[in-house]
Enzyme design. Sequence first.
Site, PDB file in Angstrom:
ATOM      1  N   SER A   1       0.851  -1.199   0.000  1.00  0.00           N
ATOM      2  CA  SER A   1       0.000   0.000   0.000  1.00  0.00           C
ATOM      3  C   SER A   1       0.880   1.240   0.000  1.00  0.00           C
ATOM      4  O   SER A   1       1.687   1.443   0.919  1.00  0.00           O
ATOM      5  CB  SER A   1      -0.882  -0.005   1.247  1.00  0.00           C
ATOM      6  OG  SER A   1      -1.348   1.310   1.481  1.00  0.00           O
TER       7      SER A   1
ATOM      8  N   MET B   1     -11.968   4.586  -0.864  1.00  0.00           N
ATOM      9  CA  MET B   1     -12.624   4.846   0.419  1.00  0.00           C
ATOM     10  C   MET B   1     -13.268   6.223   0.314  1.00  0.00           C
ATOM     11  O   MET B   1     -12.823   7.197   0.934  1.00  0.00           O
ATOM     12  CB  MET B   1     -11.585   4.778   1.549  1.00  0.00           C
ATOM     13  CG  MET B   1     -11.162   3.358   1.885  1.00  0.00           C
ATOM     14  SD  MET B   1      -9.599   3.279   2.773  1.00  0.00           S
ATOM     15  CE  MET B   1      -8.461   3.381   1.413  1.00  0.00           C
TER      16      MET B   1
ATOM     17  N   HIS C   1      -1.205  -1.337  -4.368  1.00  0.00           N
ATOM     18  CA  HIS C   1      -2.444  -0.974  -3.675  1.00  0.00           C
ATOM     19  C   HIS C   1      -2.472   0.534  -3.432  1.00  0.00           C
ATOM     20  O   HIS C   1      -1.611   1.085  -2.745  1.00  0.00           O
ATOM     21  CB  HIS C   1      -2.519  -1.744  -2.350  1.00  0.00           C
ATOM     22  CG  HIS C   1      -3.818  -1.582  -1.631  1.00  0.00           C
ATOM     23  ND1 HIS C   1      -4.950  -2.296  -1.943  1.00  0.00           N
ATOM     24  CD2 HIS C   1      -4.160  -0.772  -0.601  1.00  0.00           C
ATOM     25  CE1 HIS C   1      -5.938  -1.940  -1.143  1.00  0.00           C
ATOM     26  NE2 HIS C   1      -5.483  -1.005  -0.306  1.00  0.00           N
TER      27      HIS C   1
ATOM     28  N   ASP D   1      -6.622  -6.400   4.211  1.00  0.00           N
ATOM     29  CA  ASP D   1      -5.983  -5.082   4.252  1.00  0.00           C
ATOM     30  C   ASP D   1      -6.057  -4.497   5.657  1.00  0.00           C
ATOM     31  O   ASP D   1      -7.145  -4.249   6.173  1.00  0.00           O
ATOM     32  CB  ASP D   1      -6.709  -4.171   3.246  1.00  0.00           C
ATOM     33  CG  ASP D   1      -6.115  -2.777   3.150  1.00  0.00           C
ATOM     34  OD1 ASP D   1      -5.046  -2.532   3.726  1.00  0.00           O
ATOM     35  OD2 ASP D   1      -6.739  -1.933   2.473  1.00  0.00           O
TER      36      ASP D   1
ATOM     37  N   MET E   1     -11.586  -5.829   5.177  1.00  0.00           N
ATOM     38  CA  MET E   1     -10.785  -4.871   5.955  1.00  0.00           C
ATOM     39  C   MET E   1     -10.481  -5.497   7.319  1.00  0.00           C
ATOM     40  O   MET E   1     -11.402  -5.899   8.034  1.00  0.00           O
ATOM     41  CB  MET E   1     -11.552  -3.553   6.157  1.00  0.00           C
ATOM     42  CG  MET E   1     -11.688  -2.688   4.920  1.00  0.00           C
ATOM     43  SD  MET E   1     -10.138  -2.263   4.090  1.00  0.00           S
ATOM     44  CE  MET E   1      -9.216  -1.421   5.399  1.00  0.00           C
TER      45      MET E   1
ATOM     46  N   HIS F   1      -8.221   1.187  -4.231  1.00  0.00           N
ATOM     47  CA  HIS F   1      -9.139   0.997  -3.107  1.00  0.00           C
ATOM     48  C   HIS F   1      -9.826   2.326  -2.813  1.00  0.00           C
ATOM     49  O   HIS F   1      -9.220   3.227  -2.233  1.00  0.00           O
ATOM     50  CB  HIS F   1      -8.309   0.496  -1.897  1.00  0.00           C
ATOM     51  CG  HIS F   1      -9.103   0.280  -0.653  1.00  0.00           C
ATOM     52  ND1 HIS F   1      -8.503   0.074   0.574  1.00  0.00           N
ATOM     53  CD2 HIS F   1     -10.450   0.232  -0.423  1.00  0.00           C
ATOM     54  CE1 HIS F   1      -9.433  -0.085   1.497  1.00  0.00           C
ATOM     55  NE2 HIS F   1     -10.626   0.018   0.920  1.00  0.00           N
TER      56      HIS F   1
ATOM     57  N   ASP G   1      -4.536   3.661  -2.056  1.00  0.00           N
ATOM     58  CA  ASP G   1      -5.608   4.032  -1.137  1.00  0.00           C
ATOM     59  C   ASP G   1      -6.112   5.435  -1.434  1.00  0.00           C
ATOM     60  O   ASP G   1      -5.389   6.411  -1.245  1.00  0.00           O
ATOM     61  CB  ASP G   1      -5.100   3.959   0.307  1.00  0.00           C
ATOM     62  CG  ASP G   1      -4.948   2.520   0.777  1.00  0.00           C
ATOM     63  OD1 ASP G   1      -5.938   1.771   0.693  1.00  0.00           O
ATOM     64  OD2 ASP G   1      -3.844   2.149   1.210  1.00  0.00           O
TER      65      ASP G   1
ATOM     66  N   MET H   1      -8.724   8.264  -0.421  1.00  0.00           N
ATOM     67  CA  MET H   1      -9.568   8.677   0.716  1.00  0.00           C
ATOM     68  C   MET H   1     -10.057  10.104   0.505  1.00  0.00           C
ATOM     69  O   MET H   1      -9.295  10.955   0.040  1.00  0.00           O
ATOM     70  CB  MET H   1      -8.762   8.615   2.016  1.00  0.00           C
ATOM     71  CG  MET H   1      -8.132   7.261   2.279  1.00  0.00           C
ATOM     72  SD  MET H   1      -7.348   7.227   3.896  1.00  0.00           S
ATOM     73  CE  MET H   1      -6.559   5.618   3.845  1.00  0.00           C
TER      74      MET H   1
END
Length: 218
Positions: free
Chosen positions: A7, A67, A32, A174, A136, A65, A34, A36
Amino acid sequence: MIKLAPSILSADFSNLLSDIKVVEDAGCEYLHIDVMDGHFVPNITIGPPVINALKGKIDMVFDVHLMIENPDKYIEAFSDAGADLIVVHQEACTHLHRTIQSIKALGKKAGVALNPATPIETIKHIIHDIDMVLIMTVNPGFGGQKFIESMIPKIKELKSLCLKENVNIDIQVDGGITPENVKKVVSAGANIIVAGSAIFGSNDIKQTVKLFRENSVV
Ligand code: DX5
Ligand code: ZN
């Protein structure tokens, strides 16, 4: 054989490309990423421009991913930027089946993430439509948190559902995964391992990647 997904949240953002080159050279298969938004989770990270800038420079699966709230609004932008696999949160999608179809219509792989408190039951009816489930193992928002032990039976439950439904999809985990606990999650059924702080925080990334693989043999 597991696949490793470092990540980038724990990478050095001022040296992002060279940090990623290290994990690529170490043989990690997925990158990966992330994303957000400060609404779905209490943190803000990066968006399509950063993914676009990395595309073509790195030969790994771009695992995005999301979020974020209203993922439908941004799926095309992430697809255009270079995502190979787009993962949305079950909790963020009112019409999850429709969202998955729109990811697939763009020719991308689709994954669904479940927060620790969200039951496996919530994806039972779409399990045939997706390529991956992300369990998660921490509450999303930050790197470096502690693995939640009660996620082990949840991974097992998902694995049993996949066997029962005869679907061969990936199970990604994760949050808080280290060379010390990787065996537990792999024994439970996970095959794609996300690791942020354990990989980018290591003094010897090649050795840590090797340890992850050795320790995940079940
Ligand atoms: C948490 C993110 C994770 C995070 C994992 O919200 O989804 O991908 O970067 O970091 P570690 O491996 O440090 O728990
Ligand atoms: Zn993540």
